[in-house]
Write a protein that holds these residues in place. Structure first.
Motif, PDB file in Angstrom:
ATOM      1  N   SER A   8     -19.802  57.639  56.082  1.00  0.00           N
ATOM      2  CA  SER A   8     -20.307  58.754  56.904  1.00  0.00           C
ATOM      3  C   SER A   8     -21.542  58.338  57.699  1.00  0.00           C
ATOM      4  O   SER A   8     -21.749  58.801  58.825  1.00  0.00           O
ATOM      5  CB  SER A   8     -20.596  59.967  56.027  1.00  0.00           C
ATOM      6  N   ILE A  61     -20.657  56.388  61.106  1.00  0.00           N
ATOM      7  CA  ILE A  61     -19.813  57.042  62.117  1.00  0.00           C
ATOM      8  C   ILE A  61     -20.681  57.759  63.140  1.00  0.00           C
ATOM      9  O   ILE A  61     -21.624  58.458  62.792  1.00  0.00           O
ATOM     10  CB  ILE A  61     -18.825  58.016  61.444  1.00  0.00           C
ATOM     11  N   ALA A  83     -16.520  54.399  64.539  1.00  0.00           N
ATOM     12  CA  ALA A  83     -16.749  54.177  63.111  1.00  0.00           C
ATOM     13  C   ALA A  83     -16.967  52.683  62.910  1.00  0.00           C
ATOM     14  O   ALA A  83     -16.074  51.883  63.146  1.00  0.00           O
ATOM     15  CB  ALA A  83     -15.554  54.659  62.294  1.00  0.00           C
ATOM     16  N   ALA A 113     -18.453  67.500  61.215  1.00  0.00           N
ATOM     17  CA  ALA A 113     -17.550  66.409  60.864  1.00  0.00           C
ATOM     18  C   ALA A 113     -17.645  66.074  59.387  1.00  0.00           C
ATOM     19  O   ALA A 113     -18.713  66.161  58.783  1.00  0.00           O
ATOM     20  CB  ALA A 113     -17.873  65.173  61.699  1.00  0.00           C
ATOM     21  N   THR A 114     -16.508  65.722  58.812  1.00  0.00           N
ATOM     22  CA  THR A 114     -16.499  65.253  57.427  1.00  0.00           C
ATOM     23  C   THR A 114     -15.690  63.966  57.357  1.00  0.00           C
ATOM     24  O   THR A 114     -14.763  63.761  58.132  1.00  0.00           O
ATOM     25  CB  THR A 114     -15.854  66.284  56.469  1.00  0.00           C
ATOM     26  N   TYR A 115     -16.077  63.084  56.424  1.00  0.00           N
ATOM     27  CA  TYR A 115     -15.371  61.817  56.239  1.00  0.00           C
ATOM     28  C   TYR A 115     -14.989  61.707  54.772  1.00  0.00           C
ATOM     29  O   TYR A 115     -15.857  61.750  53.900  1.00  0.00           O
ATOM     30  CB  TYR A 115     -16.285  60.659  56.642  1.00  0.00           C
ATOM     31  N   LEU A 167     -11.558  60.769  59.085  1.00  0.00           N
ATOM     32  CA  LEU A 167     -12.615  61.563  59.710  1.00  0.00           C
ATOM     33  C   LEU A 167     -12.017  62.834  60.289  1.00  0.00           C
ATOM     34  O   LEU A 167     -10.992  62.800  60.981  1.00  0.00           O
ATOM     35  CB  LEU A 167     -13.278  60.759  60.839  1.00  0.00           C
TER      36      LEU A 167
END
Lengths: 131, 153
Positions: A49, A52, A65, A104-106, A111
């Protein structure tokens, strides 16, 4: 397709100027539209995270990323069937995105970027009252 | 009485075409699966790409499996053959609420077996799935079994 004057658009950039980065790998993406947001889901394994970067500038959404060269750190490469390197993808977008509300989430190398629609382009349902 | 003949002919042509498509699909599927790696169509078994790294002590096999949960992944070593299998399900969509504008990530099942390039010690195996990268570490057998033998006078 190139009409960025249209507020209600999100297009994947292919060979256009905004994604000429041959050293990077092209992440596979899904783009999903719902009534109040667009969601971009991208396969970007081996990143983190912190590594990115997501930017929205001049009607272009860019996702980068960084991926560390983990092969060399582990030993001698005996057989290489895929390359390890940074992932990149960009999209032409309309002005209908609420830039301040992007989230955003990873997780598990995937992603997910949520791009809420600005109130201008959200479909509004108007209740019809009885007179 | 012969009125049904044109219909029957159409049906036959369609059947033949359908059969031809099916045969073509079957012939093409393995090649497609190999060339596309994880970008496979639903229903076709994909073959994930591997990188093999070695150091003095171990063999390391690595595969990119983004979006695969550990409980959907199976890693086995039998008689010197490593098998990685599992499935990935991409986000279920409520189709009445959402529209897929671009769909490159597929749900899929995958399986791949490779013969390990050298003997490994079955005690020293480790598999980690982190950030969508599977890393399997196998202790080399020659190293694990090396024993020093005292030489007597």
């Amino acid at each position: 397709m190139n009409n960025t004057n249209n507020n209600n658009v999100i297009d994947v950039c292919e060979q256009s100027d905004c994604c000429k980065r041959p050293q990077n790998y092209r992440a596979s993406v899904d783009v999903i539209e719902s009534s109040d947001a667009w969601t971009v889901v991208a396969d970007m394994p081996g990143s983190s995270s912190e590594a990115i970067t997501i930017s929205l500038e001049d009607n272009t959404l860019t996702i980068d990323a960084a991926v560390a060269d983990r092969l060399a750190a582990k030993g001698r490469v005996r057989r290489q069937e895929y390359g390890v390197g940074d992932f990149h993808r960009s999209f032409r977008v309309g002005s209908g995105i609420d830039g301040d509300a992007i989230e955003a989430t990873y997780r598990d190398g995937v992603l997910e970027v949520l791009l809420p629609k600005s109130s201008a382009v959200k479909g509004r349902r108007i209740d019809v009252r009885t007179a | 009485m012969t009125m049904s003949l044109p219909t029957a002919t159409h049906a036959t042509v369609d059947t033949v075409r359908h059969e031809f498509d099916r045969v073509l699909d079957r012939l093409m599927a393995p090649a497609m699966a190999l060339s596309m790696g994880l970008m496979d169509h639903m229903g076709v078994r994909a073959h994930p790409a591997f990188n093999i790294i070695e150091n003095d002590d171990s063999l390391i096999i690595e595969a990119e499996l983004p979006g695969v949960a550990a409980h959907n992944l199976d890693v086995t070593v039998t008689d010197g053959v490593l098998t990685v299998s599992g499935r990935r399900t991409t986000e279920p969509l409520d189709q009445s609420e959402t529209t897929m504008l671009r769909h490159e990530r597929r749900s899929m099942t995958f399986e791949r077996s490779i013969r390990l390039p050298e003997a490994v010690h079955h005690e020293g195996m480790d598999a980690v799935l982190e950030d969508g990268v599977l890393t399997i570490t196998l202790a080399k057998a020659h190293h694990a079994c090396t024993r020093r033998i005292e030489v007597r006078n």
